[in-house]
Design an enzyme around this catalytic site. Structure first.
Site, PDB file in Angstrom:
ATOM      1  N   HIS A  65      -2.621  67.176-115.825  1.00  0.00           N
ATOM      2  CA  HIS A  65      -3.660  68.161-116.139  1.00  0.00           C
ATOM      3  C   HIS A  65      -4.053  68.973-114.907  1.00  0.00           C
ATOM      4  O   HIS A  65      -4.910  68.522-114.120  1.00  0.00           O
ATOM      5  CB  HIS A  65      -4.906  67.441-116.677  1.00  0.00           C
ATOM      6  CG  HIS A  65      -4.753  66.881-118.050  1.00  0.00           C
ATOM      7  ND1 HIS A  65      -5.117  67.577-119.176  1.00  0.00           N
ATOM      8  CD2 HIS A  65      -4.266  65.689-118.475  1.00  0.00           C
ATOM      9  CE1 HIS A  65      -4.877  66.837-120.261  1.00  0.00           C
ATOM     10  NE2 HIS A  65      -4.358  65.688-119.858  1.00  0.00           N
TER      11      HIS A  65
ATOM     12  N   GLU B  76      -5.931  71.575-114.847  1.00  0.00           N
ATOM     13  CA  GLU B  76      -7.314  72.029-115.004  1.00  0.00           C
ATOM     14  C   GLU B  76      -8.321  70.963-114.579  1.00  0.00           C
ATOM     15  O   GLU B  76      -9.494  71.274-114.339  1.00  0.00           O
ATOM     16  CB  GLU B  76      -7.569  72.455-116.458  1.00  0.00           C
ATOM     17  CG  GLU B  76      -7.807  71.331-117.453  1.00  0.00           C
ATOM     18  CD  GLU B  76      -6.556  70.572-117.888  1.00  0.00           C
ATOM     19  OE1 GLU B  76      -6.668  69.721-118.799  1.00  0.00           O
ATOM     20  OE2 GLU B  76      -5.470  70.823-117.333  1.00  0.00           O
TER      21      GLU B  76
ATOM     22  N   CYS C   8      -0.037  68.429-121.189  1.00  0.00           N
ATOM     23  CA  CYS C   8      -0.256  67.221-121.983  1.00  0.00           C
ATOM     24  C   CYS C   8       0.106  67.466-123.458  1.00  0.00           C
ATOM     25  O   CYS C   8       1.263  67.722-123.767  1.00  0.00           O
ATOM     26  CB  CYS C   8      -1.686  66.730-121.803  1.00  0.00           C
ATOM     27  SG  CYS C   8      -1.957  65.029-122.370  1.00  0.00           S
TER      28      CYS C   8
END
Length: 231
Positions: free
Chosen positions: A203, A205, A86
């Site tokens: 993302h 994560e 990002c």
């Protein structure tokens, strides 16, 4: 393996990465403040999402001038693994570590939703163990995620096998309505020529535990760990 997570004023995904690395993967992690020039002997640098320095001027434009980015550049030039997600992807393009630029979404709205992306290359430490064509489900959260590069640059990416992820539908088709931001050629992530620096807008994560609705992000982390153990 030890991961270093860069933190700029305005970063907001560093704790998510730290949680996944330490509590899910059971590996080591530390934070790297933007004013630091010491990377603390890490094996992989992560640039997380957020709004570094408020994204003033242009997303990532101020962050690239931070002392830590000079250290990250030297680390990458020496072959170190660097992953930007990002805002981290935006910083990497502004710093010249990745080709192209991230422009405002074509809809001119902030997009926060789940997307699918297709693995286009296994020739990186971040995707080496993921099957080619694998469809992964991850969230996005950005206002400036439209990847752009000129025609000559795009040709170099294609010829160099540097397009690592493309937005797709759940079946892997490159449908136009599966592109959440209008990125050129459905591009969701690219790597550098040396293949040790990767940037993507989704993302990983936030897709690393069942409770979050997807564990596909762990495929990337597992690939990093596997590659590192074989070096």
């Amino acid at each position: 393996m030890k991961f270093g997570i860069v933190v700029f004023p305005g970063s907001w995904s560093q704790q998510d990465f730290y949680h996944v690395i330490v509590n899910v993967l059971k590996e080591q992690a530390c934070y790297l403040w933007h004013k630091e020039a010491d990377l603390k002997d890490v094996d992989c640098v992560i640039l997380p999402g957020g709004f570094a320095h408020g994204d003033y001027l242009r997303a990532g434009a101020i962050a690239r001038l931070s002392p830590v980015m000079r250290a990250v550049t030297a680390f990458a030039e020496a072959g170190g693994f660097v992953l930007g997600s990002c805002n981290g992807f935006q910083v990497l393009t502004e710093a010249g570590l990745l080709p192209g630029a991230l422009l405002p979404n074509d809809c001119l709205h902030y997009r926060c939703r789940w997307v699918h992306l297709r693995v286009e290359s296994r020739q990186t430490p971040f995707t080496a163990t993921i099957p080619l064509g694998q469809v992964m489900r991850m969230p996005i959260s950005h206002g400036d995620g439209r990847y752009f590069i000129d025609q000559a640059g795009w040709r170099r990416l294609v010829d160099g096998d540097q397009i690592i992820f493309r937005y797709c539908d759940a079946n892997g088709a490159l449908a136009k309505d599966a592109n959440p931001n209008g990125s050129l050629d459905q591009i969701a992530g690219v790597c550098n020529e040396r293949r040790n620096v990767l940037g993507l807008m989704p993302h990983p994560e936030r897709a690393a535990e069942p409770i979050l609705g997807s564990e596909d992000g762990c495929l990337m982390f597992a690939s990093i760990l596997d590659t590192f153990t074989r070096i």
